[in-house]
Design a protein around this motif. Structure first.
Motif, PDB file in Angstrom:
ATOM      1  N   ARG A 262     -10.727  -5.241   0.978  1.00 42.45           N
ATOM      2  CA  ARG A 262     -10.343  -3.685   1.250  1.00 42.45           C
ATOM      3  C   ARG A 262      -9.595  -3.382   2.450  1.00 42.45           C
ATOM      4  NH1 ARG A 262     -15.570  -1.758   1.805  1.00 42.45           N
ATOM      5  NH2 ARG A 262     -15.682  -0.819  -0.428  1.00 42.45           N
ATOM      6  N   ALA A 263      -8.224  -2.755   2.014  1.00 47.41           N
ATOM      7  CA  ALA A 263      -7.113  -2.447   2.907  1.00 47.41           C
ATOM      8  C   ALA A 263      -6.680  -3.873   3.503  1.00 47.41           C
ATOM      9  CB  ALA A 263      -7.573  -1.667   4.116  1.00 47.41           C
ATOM     10  N   GLY A 264      -6.580  -4.839   2.651  1.00 43.68           N
ATOM     11  CA  GLY A 264      -6.063  -6.099   3.040  1.00 43.68           C
ATOM     12  C   GLY A 264      -6.865  -7.070   3.907  1.00 43.68           C
ATOM     13  N   ASP A 595       1.186   1.181   8.377  1.00 45.57           N
ATOM     14  CA  ASP A 595      -0.110   1.171   8.674  1.00 45.57           C
ATOM     15  C   ASP A 595      -1.019   0.304   7.779  1.00 45.57           C
ATOM     16  OD1 ASP A 595      -2.446   3.366   9.194  1.00 45.57           O
ATOM     17  OD2 ASP A 595      -2.775   2.717   7.289  1.00 45.57           O
ATOM     18  N   GLU A 596      -2.102  -0.441   8.299  1.00 45.24           N
ATOM     19  CA  GLU A 596      -2.943  -1.313   7.669  1.00 45.24           C
ATOM     20  C   GLU A 596      -3.227  -1.241   6.187  1.00 45.24           C
ATOM     21  OE1 GLU A 596      -5.756  -3.719  10.540  1.00 45.24           O
ATOM     22  OE2 GLU A 596      -6.080  -1.721  10.442  1.00 45.24           O
ATOM     23  N   ALA A 597      -3.400   0.296   5.772  1.00 46.07           N
ATOM     24  CA  ALA A 597      -3.733   0.595   4.649  1.00 46.07           C
ATOM     25  C   ALA A 597      -2.363   0.715   3.505  1.00 46.07           C
ATOM     26  CB  ALA A 597      -4.267   2.030   4.477  1.00 46.07           C
ATOM     27  N   ALA A 598      -1.094   0.254   3.871  1.00 50.59           N
ATOM     28  CA  ALA A 598      -0.273   0.310   2.945  1.00 50.59           C
ATOM     29  C   ALA A 598      -0.090  -1.277   2.245  1.00 50.59           C
ATOM     30  CB  ALA A 598       1.172   0.359   3.758  1.00 50.59           C
ATOM     31  N   THR A 599      -1.179  -1.153   1.240  1.00 50.14           N
ATOM     32  CA  THR A 599      -1.150  -2.436   0.395  1.00 50.14           C
ATOM     33  C   THR A 599      -0.820  -2.292  -0.981  1.00 50.14           C
ATOM     34  OG1 THR A 599      -3.481  -1.864   0.228  1.00 50.14           O
ATOM     35  CG2 THR A 599      -2.954  -3.464   2.086  1.00 50.14           C
ATOM     36  N   PHE A 600       0.546  -1.502  -1.150  1.00 52.99           N
ATOM     37  CA  PHE A 600       0.670  -1.236  -2.525  1.00 52.99           C
ATOM     38  C   PHE A 600      -0.273  -0.372  -3.256  1.00 52.99           C
ATOM     39  CE2 PHE A 600       4.459  -3.058  -1.830  1.00 52.99           C
ATOM     40  CZ  PHE A 600       4.893  -3.873  -2.722  1.00 52.99           C
ATOM     41  N   GLY A 601      -1.057   0.418  -2.616  1.00 50.67           N
ATOM     42  CA  GLY A 601      -2.324   1.398  -3.046  1.00 50.67           C
ATOM     43  C   GLY A 601      -3.495   0.032  -3.319  1.00 50.67           C
ATOM     44  N   ALA A 602      -3.672   0.015  -4.529  1.00 54.68           N
ATOM     45  CA  ALA A 602      -4.651  -0.948  -5.346  1.00 54.68           C
ATOM     46  C   ALA A 602      -3.801  -1.992  -5.954  1.00 54.68           C
ATOM     47  CB  ALA A 602      -5.719  -0.404  -6.005  1.00 54.68           C
ATOM     48  N   ARG A 603      -3.815  -3.346  -5.691  1.00 52.12           N
ATOM     49  CA  ARG A 603      -3.112  -4.307  -6.104  1.00 52.12           C
ATOM     50  C   ARG A 603      -3.540  -4.472  -7.719  1.00 52.12           C
ATOM     51  NH1 ARG A 603      -4.814  -8.680  -2.605  1.00 52.12           N
ATOM     52  NH2 ARG A 603      -5.934  -9.032  -4.418  1.00 52.12           N
ATOM     53  N   GLN A 604      -2.711  -5.376  -8.093  1.00 52.12           N
ATOM     54  CA  GLN A 604      -2.675  -5.474  -9.722  1.00 52.12           C
ATOM     55  C   GLN A 604      -4.114  -5.781 -10.111  1.00 52.12           C
ATOM     56  OE1 GLN A 604      -1.187  -7.591  -7.440  1.00 52.12           O
ATOM     57  NE2 GLN A 604      -1.262  -9.826  -8.259  1.00 52.12           N
TER      58      GLN A 604
END
Length: 604
Positions: A262-264, A595-604
């Motif tokens: 969650r959030a990377g 930001d830590e939450a910048a993880t392409f939204g939800a990954r593939q």
């Protein structure tokens, strides 16, 4: 619930919600986590009693001070004005002071009290603690979804003994359900999904009703019914995780050990399956509709869920701890390039250039490590392909979601029980050449299919796209050469390099950083051959400056490399309006902190 105000060493303050019994320290499982070398793993404990809120020193080096005075063992009841010093942090419990009547009712609680207040809790206080833990669990999920700006985290642990109690009764009811369905000779294979769910839920509620006097009163009957139902005909504890948009990956190491991303960040999930048999049932329910199988003779399988989420399963004897399941979730919301720019995963200039490359029919390879977001970026680039072109996608397990009307999707097939009938991805790539494609999109090149992909790019199928695993553009070229050699054609290395230099135009490098953020860290152009080596020039890059002190977030900025692609003159000759300024080096000097939450939204 306890409302705690935490003042960080830099003076910033944040209010956090914690359960009525919370351990403070830098340990990952603490309810209130403070990150500093001066703080012990379990440094102090806050807990509510009928007299008020107390704090206990757990014996860590440095101790605990209240209002500038170090406490000996415990201190309380705390007032809203009391300042708690733990290492470089200052805390205040924003709770009303306990009444004098309550304080007199419990003489064991007073300032500097050495006796434990646990024994003095009454039933009402215990009930409040249970309720506060549930509320704190909700607060934790919200905090993890949005990211914590001050590096503070709430880690909520389940009520002691509650999870074991739920697990015991879930397992017992599940066993009774299987026995009941077997005795009644239910033909489950002839039922529709909706009818099977209704009938199974009816039986579960009957079993719960017959055991009502034995089931502990603190267990929620509806939740128990839903958990058993999910495990019997659904995906068990994974159902809630699949419905949670903040969870991007689910990892089942064994039946009682589930982790999520969650959030990377990787987190331990408190739920568990009732046993290995339940995990095997979930795996079989996933792979059976796809015509795939998993057993001792074929203990590994790649599959997908209905929404396109990627699934990998491996079972004993290869998996020593028990059946292992990994699900990489597919985002319900289709991301666009604007989302990547907003997440600071790519600059606007880089996005503009990649869109131009796709529309100009340049062959592109997306390179990166595992989980770096290659498939997500490939999906976004594929949607730049102009409408009306015939697109053929080839994948091991279908994940790409293109919006084109004229689209053909092909998926590889494994061999059957006899070892026959398998169709590898290489055969599909070769078959696409006979399907009159305008564009060929290969989900990922892993082996000999790389040679067929290069031949397609060199024989009139410009604008093709694919991905491969590599840590840099140079590594991507070296791996491409290795995969071509895997085709067994015994081609000389010089001929392979000439094929690569002629076929590939752009390499996009994708990177996943330790903080969980994913970024396009480089865009390079293949400019040809010189002295037997492939020449590469970098057009864009992400310049890193290490990690920010707060929260460990990556610190850096995107910049052009002051190099113009060689094919720009060709595009200008056909009347394309081109902006050369996007390749200029960044001159703002300011550093963008992601930001830590910048993880392409939800990954593939």
């Amino acid at each position: 619930m306890l409302t705690v105000e935490i003042q960080a060493p830099d003076g910033s303050a944040v209010q956090s919600q914690a359960p009525d019994e919370a351990v403070i320290g830098k340990g990952a499982r603490n309810e209130i986590r403070l990150d500093s070398w001066r703080i012990g793993r379990e440094h102090a404990r806050l807990f509510r009693t009928p007299a008020g809120v107390l704090i206990e020193d757990l014996g860590a080096f440095g101790g605990v001070s209240v209002n500038g005075r170090r406490i000996d063992a415990q201190y309380g009841p705390l007032q809203a004005s009391d300042s708690i010093e733990i290492g470089p942090y200052r805390l205040r419990v924003l709770e009303p002071a306990a009444t004098a009547e309550n304080a007199q009712a419990d003489p064991a609680v007073h300032p500097q009290s050495r006796s434990s207040a646990t024994g003095s809790r009454n039933a009402r206080a215990a009930h409040e603690i249970r309720q506060s833990r549930l509320a704190a669990e909700v607060a934790q999920n919200a905090a993890l979804a949005s990211g914590n700006p001050n590096g503070l985290a709430l880690i909520v642990t389940p009520e002691p003994g509650r999870r074991e109690l739920e697990f015991k009764w879930r397992k017992q009811i599940h066993a009774s359900l299987l026995e009941t369905m077997d005795l009644r000779r239910h033909d489950t294979h002839g039922m529709s999904d909706d009818l099977l769910r209704v009938e199974t839920e009816r039986l579960i509620r009957q079993i719960i009703a017959s055991n009502e006097s034995q089931i502990p009163p603190q267990l929620d009957r509806n939740m128990l019914c839903r958990q058993v139902l999910d495990e019997a005909i659904g995906l068990g504890p994974l159902e809630d995780l699949l419905a949670d948009d903040t969870v991007t990956e689910i990892m089942v190491n064994r039946y009682d050990e589930i982790y999520i991303e969650r959030a990377g960040r990787l987190l331990r999930h408190p739920m568990a399956f009732t046993g290995d048999r339940a995990v095997m049932g979930v795996i079989e329910r996933i792979v059976a509709p796809l015509g795939r199988r998993i057993d001792e003779s074929s203990p590994m399988v790649d599959a997908r869920l209905k929404d396109g989420s990627r699934v990998n399963a491996i079972i004993p004897p290869l998996a020593l701890k028990g059946a292992c399941l990994t699900i990489r979730k597919f985002s319900r919301r289709k991301l666009s390039v604007d989302d990547l720019v907003q997440f600071d995963a790519i600059s606007a200039q880089m996005a503009l250039f990649l869109e131009l490359c796709v529309t100009a029919r340049k062959n592109i390879i997306v390179s990166g490590g595992t989980g770096s977001g290659k498939t997500t970026l490939l999906n976004i680039l594929s949607n730049f392909i102009p409408a009306g072109e015939r697109v053929v996608t080839v994948e091991d397990a279908a994940e790409l979601k293109l919006h084109h009307e004229h689209l053909i999707s092909l998926e590889a097939r494994p061999a059957n029980v006899e070892g026959k009938g398998g169709v590898p991805i290489r055969d599909l790539v070769r078959n696409t050449l006979r399907m009159r494609p305008d564009r060929i999109v290969v989900g990922e090149c892993r082996g000999a299919e790389a040679l067929d992909m290069l031949q397609a790019m060199n024989t009139g199928h410009e604008g093709s796209l694919t991905t491969l695993h590599a840590n840099s553009a140079r590594d991507a070229l070296a791996r491409l050469e290795t995969m071509v050699l895997m085709a067994g054609m015994e081609l000389p290395l010089l001929a392979i390099r000439e094929q690569v230099a002629s076929a590939v135009h752009i390499i996009v490098q994708q990177t996943r950083f330790a903080c969980g953020s994913r970024k396009v860290t480089g865009i390079s152009e293949i400019t040809g051959m010189e002295s037997g080596k492939i020449q590469v020039q970098e057009l864009f890059r992400f310049v890193t400056r290490g990690f920010a002190a707060e929260g460990g977030r990556i610190d850096g900025h995107f910049t052009g490399c002051d190099m113009v692609p060689t094919f720009y003159e060709e595009l200008r000759g056909v009347g394309r309006d081109l902006d050369m300024s996007i390749f200029r080096p960044s001159d703002h000097g300011a550093t963008m902190v992601t930001d830590e939450a910048a993880t392409f939204g939800a990954r593939q």
